[in-house]
Scaffold this active site. Structure first.
Site, PDB file in Angstrom:
ATOM      1  N   PRO A  70       0.974  -1.182   0.114  1.00 15.01           N
ATOM      2  CA  PRO A  70      -0.029  -0.004  -0.081  1.00 15.01           C
ATOM      3  C   PRO A  70       0.861   1.229  -0.005  1.00 15.01           C
ATOM      4  O   PRO A  70       1.707   1.396   0.834  1.00 15.01           O
ATOM      5  CB  PRO A  70      -0.680  -0.196   1.502  1.00 15.01           C
ATOM      6  CG  PRO A  70       0.055  -1.113   2.222  1.00 15.01           C
ATOM      7  CD  PRO A  70       0.700  -2.136   1.347  1.00 15.01           C
ATOM      8  N   LEU A  71       0.683   2.214  -0.696  1.00 13.65           N
ATOM      9  CA  LEU A  71       1.368   3.394  -1.085  1.00 13.65           C
ATOM     10  C   LEU A  71       0.517   4.583  -1.141  1.00 13.65           C
ATOM     11  O   LEU A  71      -0.185   4.859  -2.211  1.00 13.65           O
ATOM     12  CB  LEU A  71       2.012   3.193  -2.495  1.00 13.65           C
ATOM     13  CG  LEU A  71       3.410   1.987  -2.390  1.00 13.65           C
ATOM     14  CD1 LEU A  71       3.712   1.541  -3.651  1.00 13.65           C
ATOM     15  CD2 LEU A  71       4.437   2.567  -1.505  1.00 13.65           C
ATOM     16  N   THR A  72       0.392   5.405  -0.372  1.00 16.55           N
ATOM     17  CA  THR A  72      -0.325   6.773  -0.333  1.00 16.55           C
ATOM     18  C   THR A  72       0.380   7.794  -1.382  1.00 16.55           C
ATOM     19  O   THR A  72       1.835   8.013  -1.375  1.00 16.55           O
ATOM     20  CB  THR A  72      -0.141   7.369   1.134  1.00 16.55           C
ATOM     21  OG1 THR A  72      -0.938   6.379   1.864  1.00 16.55           O
ATOM     22  CG2 THR A  72      -0.530   8.833   1.192  1.00 16.55           C
ATOM     23  N   ALA A 117      -3.615   3.354   1.087  1.00 19.48           N
ATOM     24  CA  ALA A 117      -4.519   3.458   2.575  1.00 19.48           C
ATOM     25  C   ALA A 117      -5.917   4.398   1.979  1.00 19.48           C
ATOM     26  O   ALA A 117      -5.607   5.359   1.565  1.00 19.48           O
ATOM     27  CB  ALA A 117      -3.715   3.977   3.522  1.00 19.48           C
ATOM     28  N   GLN A 148      -6.909  -1.272   0.906  1.00 24.89           N
ATOM     29  CA  GLN A 148      -6.598  -1.061   2.332  1.00 24.89           C
ATOM     30  C   GLN A 148      -7.603  -0.092   2.993  1.00 24.89           C
ATOM     31  O   GLN A 148      -7.690   1.009   2.621  1.00 24.89           O
ATOM     32  CB  GLN A 148      -5.005  -0.718   2.186  1.00 24.89           C
ATOM     33  CG  GLN A 148      -4.562  -1.062   3.956  1.00 24.89           C
ATOM     34  CD  GLN A 148      -3.457  -0.398   4.123  1.00 24.89           C
ATOM     35  OE1 GLN A 148      -2.984   1.070   3.970  1.00 24.89           O
ATOM     36  NE2 GLN A 148      -2.753  -0.874   4.950  1.00 24.89           N
ATOM     37  N   HIS A 196      -6.041  -1.994   7.723  1.00 30.53           N
ATOM     38  CA  HIS A 196      -4.799  -1.213   8.119  1.00 30.53           C
ATOM     39  C   HIS A 196      -4.554  -0.957   9.650  1.00 30.53           C
ATOM     40  O   HIS A 196      -5.382  -0.217  10.131  1.00 30.53           O
ATOM     41  CB  HIS A 196      -4.884   0.121   7.538  1.00 30.53           C
ATOM     42  CG  HIS A 196      -3.591   1.087   7.479  1.00 30.53           C
ATOM     43  ND1 HIS A 196      -2.388   0.881   8.359  1.00 30.53           N
ATOM     44  CD2 HIS A 196      -2.984   2.174   6.760  1.00 30.53           C
ATOM     45  CE1 HIS A 196      -1.436   1.396   8.241  1.00 30.53           C
ATOM     46  NE2 HIS A 196      -1.726   2.251   7.138  1.00 30.53           N
ATOM     47  N   ALA A 255      -1.550  -0.535  11.274  1.00 33.74           N
ATOM     48  CA  ALA A 255      -0.015  -0.439  11.060  1.00 33.74           C
ATOM     49  C   ALA A 255       0.316   1.152  11.272  1.00 33.74           C
ATOM     50  O   ALA A 255      -0.839   1.784  11.343  1.00 33.74           O
ATOM     51  CB  ALA A 255       0.586  -1.196  10.130  1.00 33.74           C
ATOM     52  N   ASN A 256       1.603   1.348  11.324  1.00 37.12           N
ATOM     53  CA  ASN A 256       2.051   2.751  11.199  1.00 37.12           C
ATOM     54  C   ASN A 256       1.459   3.878  12.010  1.00 37.12           C
ATOM     55  O   ASN A 256       1.412   5.131  11.467  1.00 37.12           O
ATOM     56  CB  ASN A 256       1.928   2.887   9.584  1.00 37.12           C
ATOM     57  CG  ASN A 256       2.856   1.782   8.818  1.00 37.12           C
ATOM     58  OD1 ASN A 256       3.524   1.503   9.395  1.00 37.12           O
ATOM     59  ND2 ASN A 256       2.593   1.951   7.543  1.00 37.12           N
ATOM     60  N   TYR A 307      -1.746   4.432  13.074  1.00 38.97           N
ATOM     61  CA  TYR A 307      -3.119   4.881  12.776  1.00 38.97           C
ATOM     62  C   TYR A 307      -4.130   4.414  13.708  1.00 38.97           C
ATOM     63  O   TYR A 307      -3.566   3.882  14.587  1.00 38.97           O
ATOM     64  CB  TYR A 307      -3.367   4.927  11.314  1.00 38.97           C
ATOM     65  CG  TYR A 307      -2.655   5.544  10.352  1.00 38.97           C
ATOM     66  CD1 TYR A 307      -2.313   6.841  10.055  1.00 38.97           C
ATOM     67  CD2 TYR A 307      -1.329   4.973   9.606  1.00 38.97           C
ATOM     68  CE1 TYR A 307      -1.679   7.805   9.514  1.00 38.97           C
ATOM     69  CE2 TYR A 307      -0.501   5.685   8.824  1.00 38.97           C
ATOM     70  CZ  TYR A 307      -0.578   7.062   8.940  1.00 38.97           C
ATOM     71  OH  TYR A 307       0.245   7.789   8.166  1.00 38.97           O
ATOM     72  N   ARG A 331      -2.817  -5.598   8.367  1.00 39.00           N
ATOM     73  CA  ARG A 331      -1.356  -5.092   8.363  1.00 39.00           C
ATOM     74  C   ARG A 331      -0.996  -4.663   9.658  1.00 39.00           C
ATOM     75  O   ARG A 331      -1.708  -3.901  10.278  1.00 39.00           O
ATOM     76  CB  ARG A 331      -1.313  -4.163   7.099  1.00 39.00           C
ATOM     77  CG  ARG A 331       0.343  -4.004   6.958  1.00 39.00           C
ATOM     78  CD  ARG A 331       0.267  -2.831   5.756  1.00 39.00           C
ATOM     79  NE  ARG A 331       1.898  -3.012   5.227  1.00 39.00           N
ATOM     80  CZ  ARG A 331       2.546  -1.861   4.951  1.00 39.00           C
ATOM     81  NH1 ARG A 331       2.149  -0.743   4.939  1.00 39.00           N
ATOM     82  NH2 ARG A 331       3.656  -2.197   4.107  1.00 39.00           N
ATOM     83  N   ASN A 367       5.021   8.345  13.320  1.00 36.35           N
ATOM     84  CA  ASN A 367       3.767   9.034  13.918  1.00 36.35           C
ATOM     85  C   ASN A 367       3.691   8.938  15.355  1.00 36.35           C
ATOM     86  O   ASN A 367       2.793   8.683  16.136  1.00 36.35           O
ATOM     87  CB  ASN A 367       2.362   8.118  13.551  1.00 36.35           C
ATOM     88  CG  ASN A 367       2.239   8.760  11.856  1.00 36.35           C
ATOM     89  OD1 ASN A 367       2.465   9.665  11.732  1.00 36.35           O
ATOM     90  ND2 ASN A 367       1.451   7.745  11.196  1.00 36.35           N
ATOM     91  N   GLY A 403       7.366  -1.684  -1.737  1.00 36.25           N
ATOM     92  CA  GLY A 403       6.597  -0.550  -1.862  1.00 36.25           C
ATOM     93  C   GLY A 403       7.331   0.355  -3.008  1.00 36.25           C
ATOM     94  O   GLY A 403       7.015   0.489  -4.156  1.00 36.25           O
TER      95      GLY A 403
HETATM   96  C1  8OZ Z   1       3.171   8.055   4.388  1.00 35.10           C
HETATM   97  C2  8OZ Z   1       2.601   9.345   4.191  1.00 35.10           C
HETATM   98  C3  8OZ Z   1       1.319   9.038   4.324  1.00 35.10           C
HETATM   99  C4  8OZ Z   1       0.678   7.981   4.717  1.00 35.10           C
HETATM  100  C5  8OZ Z   1       1.279   4.645   6.171  1.00 35.10           C
HETATM  101  C6  8OZ Z   1      -0.857   5.441   4.951  1.00 35.10           C
HETATM  102  O1  8OZ Z   1       2.281   4.718   6.543  1.00 35.10           O
HETATM  103  C7  8OZ Z   1       0.462   5.551   5.212  1.00 35.10           C
HETATM  104  C8  8OZ Z   1       1.268   6.844   4.915  1.00 35.10           C
HETATM  105  C9  8OZ Z   1       2.545   6.899   4.780  1.00 35.10           C
HETATM  106  O2  8OZ Z   1       0.614   3.621   6.553  1.00 35.10           O
END
Ligand code: 8OZ
Length: 359
Positions: free
Chosen positions: A24-26, A57, A99, A175, A177-178, A180, A227, A235, A316
């Site tokens: 997945p790539l924003t 995402a 996603q 999603h 992960a990361n 959120y 994920r 973040n 990615g």
């Molecule tokens: C980088 C910039 C904006 C969003 C992620 C959806 O890390 C993202 C994201 C990544 O899962």
């Protein structure tokens, strides 16, 4: 012969012609009101030789947005826009899942309905700045969700899953992960609740499991992936005991018989140093189909598949710059160089204009 990146595999109900997954790539290039547009169709269609595309995402509701120019998956116009993408990918013999995303605290009032505060497990402001239509702005302290509000968020995931199926997707990825919303509930740096959504591993996993079960009720477990990113500090995320927490999560997800578990095996997006973590143990505890992600190249991808660590590998940045990444790996051809300045937002440049190999 041992399996490699070019061997087919079936993840739940989803048959992949090879084991190279587009991560997945924003890209921040959606049309107005979160409706995918023509350049997005071209972009995904160009990458249909991947065994599986996981879309960027995609917010499940208006409150789930946290960046400019994201697509959505909650209105009829968005469904119609995505349908053109799934049709184009399927016509090229590809598979595509969407996603499902709620950003939680990683947003800004200027991106939310009526200037609302972002929502989160706890009112803890992340360090850093939001990308907004007015440029970078400091994150704000989010509003802590009441437990009574969570069923509506779970329902938004179910609604988005129905929309995804109507749009012709082969499945959905939750999603978690990361940094959120669902990850904010999992890790204790962002979750300091004292109700039954905070504290113990069981409590912090509750929302993820409720969401995943609601999504399964709509799509069937064999079309649902999850994920995770146990140690990604991006973040402003941290946890006091990530190994124990995510071992617990992996064991809790196992009986759901998902199509796959997808794991970011370290830190991404320059969020700082990741804590040490034993992903081999996590994968063994989970037992089901596993997609590994994080700076894999061809050799490491093949080794992870041959050893049984992973069933497929998600790439990615290489898929941003190489629409025909599968053909390039097969031919051991050189890769195009990614242009970092056009990753997030813009036009065709750095999106649909990367060259294919010429015969
Ligand atoms: C980088 C910039 C904006 C969003 C992620 C959806 O890390 C993202 C994201 C990544 O899962």
């Amino acid at each position: 012969m041992a399996n490699d990146l070019f061997s087919p595999v079936t993840l739940g109900a989803i048959h992949l012609k090879n084991r190279m997954v587009m991560a997945p790539l924003t890209r921040n290039r959606s049309g107005e009101h979160g409706v995918p547009q023509a350049i997005n169709v071209t972009y995904y269609e160009q990458r249909a030789s991947a065994g599986l595309i996981i879309t960027e995402a995609t917010p499940i509701s208006l409150m789930a947005h946290g960046y400019p120019a994201l697509p959505g998956i909650y209105t009829d116009a968005q469904i119609a826009g995505w349908k053109k993408i799934t049709d184009a990918v399927h016509a090229k013999g590809g598979k595509i899942v969407i996603q499902l995303w709620h950003v939680g605290r990683i947003s800004h009032p200027s991106l939310l309905p009526n200037g609302a505060l972002p929502v989160a497990p706890s009112a803890i402001k992340p360090a850093g700045q939001a990308f907004t239509y007015q440029g970078l702005q400091d994150y704000v302290a989010p509003r802590a969700l009441e437990a009574s509000e969570l069923p509506a968020i779970v329902a938004d995931y179910a609604h988005a899953t129905k929309a995804a199926l109507a749009a012709g997707f082969d499945g959905v990825e939750v999603h978690a992960a990361n940094g959120y919303l669902l990850d904010q509930f999992l890790r204790d740096g962002s979750n300091q609740r004292i109700d039954n959504y905070g504290g113990s591993f069981e409590n912090r996993s509750r929302l993820l499991l409720e969401v995943t079960k609601a999504v399964i009720a709509v799509a069937g477990a064999d079309k649902v992936g999850v994920r995770l990113s146990p140690v990604n500090p991006f973040n402003d995320m941290k946890d006091s005991n990530p190994q124990a927490l995510f071992n617990y999560v992996a064991k809790a997800l196992r009986p759901l018989d998902l199509a796959y578990l997808h794991v970011v095996e370290g830190g991404i997006h320059g969020g700082g140093e990741a804590d040490p973590f034993d992903f081999v143990t996590l994968r063994k505890l989970y037992q089901g189909a596993y997609i590994a992600n994080l700076s894999y190249d061809k050799a490491r991808g093949n080794a992870a598949i041959a050893s049984g660590h992973a069933d497929a590998i998600a790439y990615g940045v290489p898929f941003i710059a190489n629409p025909d990444l599968v053909a390039r790996f097969k031919a051991d051809a050189p890769l195009n160089v990614p242009d970092v300045t056009s990753f997030y937002g813009g036009s065709e440049k750095g999106y649909t204009d990367y060259p294919f190999l010429t015969a």
